[in-house]
Design a protein around this motif. Structure first.
Motif, mmCIF file in Angstrom:
data_model
loop_
_atom_site.group_PDB
_atom_site.id
_atom_site.type_symbol
_atom_site.label_atom_id
_atom_site.label_comp_id
_atom_site.label_asym_id
_atom_site.label_seq_id
_atom_site.Cartn_x
_atom_site.Cartn_y
_atom_site.Cartn_z
ATOM 1 N N SER A 149 47.481 53.347 63.741
ATOM 2 C CA SER A 149 46.859 53.862 62.524
ATOM 3 C C SER A 149 47.973 54.516 61.711
ATOM 4 O O SER A 149 48.350 55.665 61.974
ATOM 5 N N GLY A 150 48.513 53.765 60.757
ATOM 6 C CA GLY A 150 49.698 54.239 60.051
ATOM 7 C C GLY A 150 50.885 54.250 61.004
ATOM 8 O O GLY A 150 51.215 53.237 61.628
ATOM 9 N N THR A 151 51.508 55.436 61.158
ATOM 10 C CA THR A 151 52.629 55.579 62.108
ATOM 11 C C THR A 151 52.162 56.105 63.466
ATOM 12 O O THR A 151 52.993 56.300 64.364
ATOM 13 N N ASP A 152 50.858 56.307 63.607
ATOM 14 C CA ASP A 152 50.300 56.860 64.849
ATOM 15 C C ASP A 152 49.981 55.708 65.809
ATOM 16 O O ASP A 152 49.176 54.817 65.489
ATOM 17 N N ARG A 153 50.634 55.728 66.949
ATOM 18 C CA ARG A 153 50.337 54.714 67.958
ATOM 19 C C ARG A 153 49.081 55.139 68.720
ATOM 20 O O ARG A 153 49.054 56.193 69.364
ATOM 21 N N ILE A 154 48.048 54.296 68.661
ATOM 22 C CA ILE A 154 46.759 54.628 69.276
ATOM 23 C C ILE A 154 46.682 54.062 70.690
ATOM 24 O O ILE A 154 46.341 54.783 71.641
#
Length: 244
Positions: A149-154
């Motif tokens: 999610s964007g630069t957030d690794r889920i």
């Protein structure tokens, strides 16, 4: 010579009526005879002309005359409906694999449907190749999937290799082979624990690739789960009895 003299004076009424009827009948007879002569002569002339034209072997219609088509004699038969094609189309014959696929011959394209947050999310991978048909071993060592999610690794399959079931698939250029990767819907950690937070509602990006080839991206959405409907049950309270 003796002459007979006509009686003079007014005659009886029936004599005058007889004379009038005789005059009318005579006029009608003459008109009928003249009409028969005129009509009969015209028909005979037209019949003779038609007979001569039909019987002449050298008759020509001229350069501007259009050909005529004689009408059929007797009742016209009903038109027969066109025959409908019978049977079904021949089945599509898929190519048989001729050997294993090379990694650089395969494209892995992800597609994910909209799902409610807080549930398991199937990540569908479409595998296509450049050869008519070849075999490919799907496993956590050959395929990688990641959700961000964007630069957030889920989440990533490298944290949770159990999400990819090892299997052999036939990859074709004509039709994709589908492989499902099971995502729990939670964030992943190094231990792929089940106590991590759920992914929140919103838009996410999924990236998939055969390890060693170019990755492909897709986008999907997690929506808010439906709120549970709580029905309150009313329990009647017992009435207090009066003590005398």
């Amino acid at each position: 010579m003796t002459s007979v003299s006509r009686p003079r004076g007014r005659q009886p009424a029936r004599v005058y009526w007889f004379r009038r009827v005789a005059v009318v009948v005579t006029v009608l007879a003459l008109a009928f005879a003249v009409g028969r002569l005129l009509v009969g002569g015209g028909d005979e002339k037209a019949t003779d002309t038609a007979a001569v034209t039909a019987g002449s072997p050298h008759a020509s219609t001229g350069p501007s005359a259009a050909p005529t088509t004689s009408a059929p004699i007797g009742p016209v038969p009903a038109s027969t409906p066109a025959a409908k094609p019978t049977g079904t189309a021949p089945p599509v014959v898929l190519a048989e694999p001729t050997g294993p696929c090379a990694v650089d011959e395969i494209t892995v394209a992800p597609e994910v449907a909209t799902r409610p947050a807080g549930t398991r999310v199937p990540l569908v991978l479409d595998l296509t190749g450049i050869r008519p048909a070849c075999t490919f071993q799907v496993s956590p060592r050959s395929v990688a999937v990641r959700v961000t999610s964007g630069t957030d690794r889920i989440w990533t399959s490298q944290d949770c290799p159990i999400s990819i079931q090892p299997q052999t698939v036939v990859v074709r250029s004509a039709t994709p082979a589908k492989v499902i990767v099971h995502w729990s819907g939670r964030r992943s950690d190094d231990e792929c624990s089940r106590s991590t937070d759920w992914a929140l509602p919103g838009y996410y990006q999924v990236t998939a690739a055969a390890i060693g080839s170019e990755p492909s991206d897709g986008r999907f959405r997690l929506v808010s789960p439906p709120r549970p409907v709580v029905t309150k049950t009313i329990t009647p309270k017992p009435k207090k009895q009066k003590v005398d």
